[in-house]
Write a protein that holds these residues in place. Structure first.
Motif, PDB file in Angstrom:
ATOM      1  N   THR A 268       0.808  -1.230   0.000  1.00  0.00           N
ATOM      2  CA  THR A 268       0.000   0.000   0.000  1.00  0.00           C
ATOM      3  C   THR A 268       0.836   1.274   0.000  1.00  0.00           C
ATOM      4  O   THR A 268       0.291   2.361  -0.155  1.00  0.00           O
ATOM      5  N   ALA A 269       2.158   1.150   0.173  1.00  0.00           N
ATOM      6  CA  ALA A 269       3.065   2.307   0.273  1.00  0.00           C
ATOM      7  C   ALA A 269       2.649   3.243   1.403  1.00  0.00           C
ATOM      8  O   ALA A 269       2.733   4.462   1.274  1.00  0.00           O
ATOM      9  N   THR A 270       2.177   2.666   2.500  1.00  0.00           N
ATOM     10  CA  THR A 270       1.800   3.452   3.675  1.00  0.00           C
ATOM     11  C   THR A 270       2.443   2.839   4.921  1.00  0.00           C
ATOM     12  O   THR A 270       2.687   1.628   4.972  1.00  0.00           O
ATOM     13  N   PRO A 271       2.702   3.663   5.950  1.00  0.00           N
ATOM     14  CA  PRO A 271       3.277   3.157   7.207  1.00  0.00           C
ATOM     15  C   PRO A 271       2.186   2.534   8.080  1.00  0.00           C
ATOM     16  O   PRO A 271       1.613   3.191   8.954  1.00  0.00           O
ATOM     17  N   VAL A 272       1.901   1.271   7.864  1.00  0.00           N
ATOM     18  CA  VAL A 272       0.756   0.616   8.494  1.00  0.00           C
ATOM     19  C   VAL A 272       0.894   0.550  10.013  1.00  0.00           C
ATOM     20  O   VAL A 272      -0.007   0.973  10.755  1.00  0.00           O
TER      21      VAL A 272
END
Length: 490
Positions: A354-358
């Motif tokens: 997702t290219a997000t800092p989960v």
């Protein structure tokens, strides 16, 4: 006692290079254009401050609340110039934390990042607290039913556990971990909706406008206007969140400054119109202390709960969008601090899917859902305000340091009337800090002391900048000097 040595400073060139490094899969993608960035800025600003906090500003300043909003706006404008130049010169995700690192050193940068926990993290709690109040107004107008006050109001206002505040933080976290493109689209839609609702409020309230409601104008004098401006300042918090998107914005040197100025202009015009319309429709005494004042005014003017329901819907959307935008900003700042080793490594990890800092996002959601559920709103608002003002003082000083330390730095925007503008920005911020009161100063002082201890015990010892000579194969590392001037044009 070990000597501290010169300040640890990262040049703009090194900050930019480090932000682009994808050594462990923590790169971000540039997907946001100017329109999305403006919507993101409006989304981060317009929310609890005007929908819930207006009544608190009116209680302090009376009809002169319009002057309080203008005073807060002027403070923001001077500081916005500094943010615009710094955001253009250093287009990375750390916002004022990164700006301080490049100009004033690591220790100051850490304390700025610590204060950003107030501006972004704690303000998420403050914003979320107000969501339940308007959610009840909406439910009441739609189905004639309300959540019990014990489960929907902040402690101190009849509440015990604010469940809606926890729910809206959870929903924002779910959307953020799905990806920045989806979050940006949702924020754009919500920004358009809440601007339309505030314009509708003005159209309705001006129908019942009575000039006599504005007299006497400054019922509490200059002191009331100052206190009102300190409260109203919370309504503007969030415009600097635009700079936290530095790594995900197309053409950041141009779009970041432009988006900041457009947002401040839109929001100031809206707030002044809403304040005049509100006081013109009902007296200041009737507005003061009302948690859902805008819905109340529309109900009184239209003699119906339908109009108030529309305003409540706008407030529910507005506050949710602020939670989304501010949580986004907090996660990006923590990511920058983690890259530098000042906080644990988990905050910099980004999902390749997702290219997000989960993990970062869920930690933020859980940590700040707790104060949203159990802390009184006034305590949270005051701490957020003074923390933000302190950061803005540093940012205005940082732009002066940037000019002196890095001559020839490539910026798409330059502060007008330099150095007068940043000096006035510092003065205005200190003036509003004075208006927050000594109890808030004391709480903030304790907060800073705790931050200094955390830096001494963890941040300073784990700093990657301090380890750079050993870890990067030389005193300069692969990205240029660890301290000292940036390469011209960086």
């Amino acid at each position: 006692m070990r000597p501290t040595g010169p300040p640890r400073i990262k040049s703009p060139a090194q900050l930019i290079a480090d932000s682009g490094a994808d050594l462990e899969g923590h790169g971000l993608k540039r997907t946001m254009g100017l329109f999305q960035l403006v919507c993101f800025g409006v989304g981060a600003i317009v929310g609890t401050g005007i929908f819930v906090g207006l009544s608190d500003s009116v209680a302090e300043a009376g009809p002169a609340v319009v002057v309080s909003f203008l005073l807060a706006a002027i403070t923001c404008i001077f500081t916005a110039f500094s943010f615009a130049e710094l955001g253009s010169a250093i287009p990375v995700s750390g916002s004022s934390y990164s700006f301080a690192y490049a100009t004033l050193g690591e220790r100051v940068a850490f304390l700025v990042g610590w204060c950003l926990l107030l501006e972004y993290g704690v303000s998420v709690s403050a914003v979320a607290v107000g969501w339940g109040q308007y959610l009840n107004e909406l439910l009441d107008s739609l189905v004639g039913w309300r959540l019990p006050d014990a489960l929907s109001s902040p402690p101190g206002d009849g509440g015990v556990l604010n469940i809606p505040a926890v729910v809206v933080i959870g929903l924002a976290a779910v959307l953020l971990v799905r990806g920045i493109r989806e979050s940006a689209r949702a924020t754009a839609v919500m920004a358009v909706v809440k601007i339309a609702v505030l314009v509708l409020f003005c159209a309705i309230a001006f129908r019942a406008y009575q000039g006599d409601n504005l007299a006497p104008f400054a019922t509490h004098g200059v002191a009331g206007i100052t206190s009102g401006a300190s409260v109203a300042f919370f309504s503007y918090i969030g415009f600097d969140a635009i700079t936290t998107a530095g790594e995900e914005v197309k053409n950041p040197r141009k779009n970041i400054p432009l988006a900041i100025m457009i947002c401040i202009g839109i929001v100031t015009l809206l707030y002044c119109l809403v304040a005049v319309a509100a006081i013109g429709a009902l007296s200041a005494d009737q507005v003061a202390g009302q948690p859902a004042a805008l819905s109340l005014i529309v109900d009184r003017v239209t003699d119906s709960a339908v109009g108030g329901g529309v305003i409540a819907f706008g407030a529910v959307v507005a506050i949710a969008s602020v939670v989304l935008a501010v949580m986004y900003g907090q996660t990006r700042i923590l990511m920058s601090m983690s890259r530098d080793g000042l906080i644990p490594h988990v905050f910099e990890k980004v999902s390749p899917k997702t290219a997000t800092p989960v993990a970062n996002t869920w930690i933020v959601a859980v940590v700040f859902a707790v104060p949203a559920a159990v802390v009184p709103l006034d305590v949270v608002l005051n701490l957020t305000t003074i923390g933000t003002l302190a950061i803005m003082v540093v940012v205005n000083i940082a732009v002066i340091a940037l000019r002196r330390r890095y001559r020839g730095t490539d910026s798409g925007f330059r502060v007008p009337l330099y150095p007068l503008s940043p000096v006035l920005g510092v003065a205005m911020c200190l003036y509003l800090i004075w208006g927050t009161g000594w109890t808030t100063w004391a709480r903030f002082a304790v907060f800073l002391v705790v931050g200094a201890v955390v830096y001494a015990l963890y941040g300073r010892r784990n700093s990657r900048l301090a380890a750079a000579p050993a870890d990067r194969g030389g005193p300069d590392g692969p990205h240029g000097p660890v301290t000292g001037p940036a390469t011209p044009g960086a």
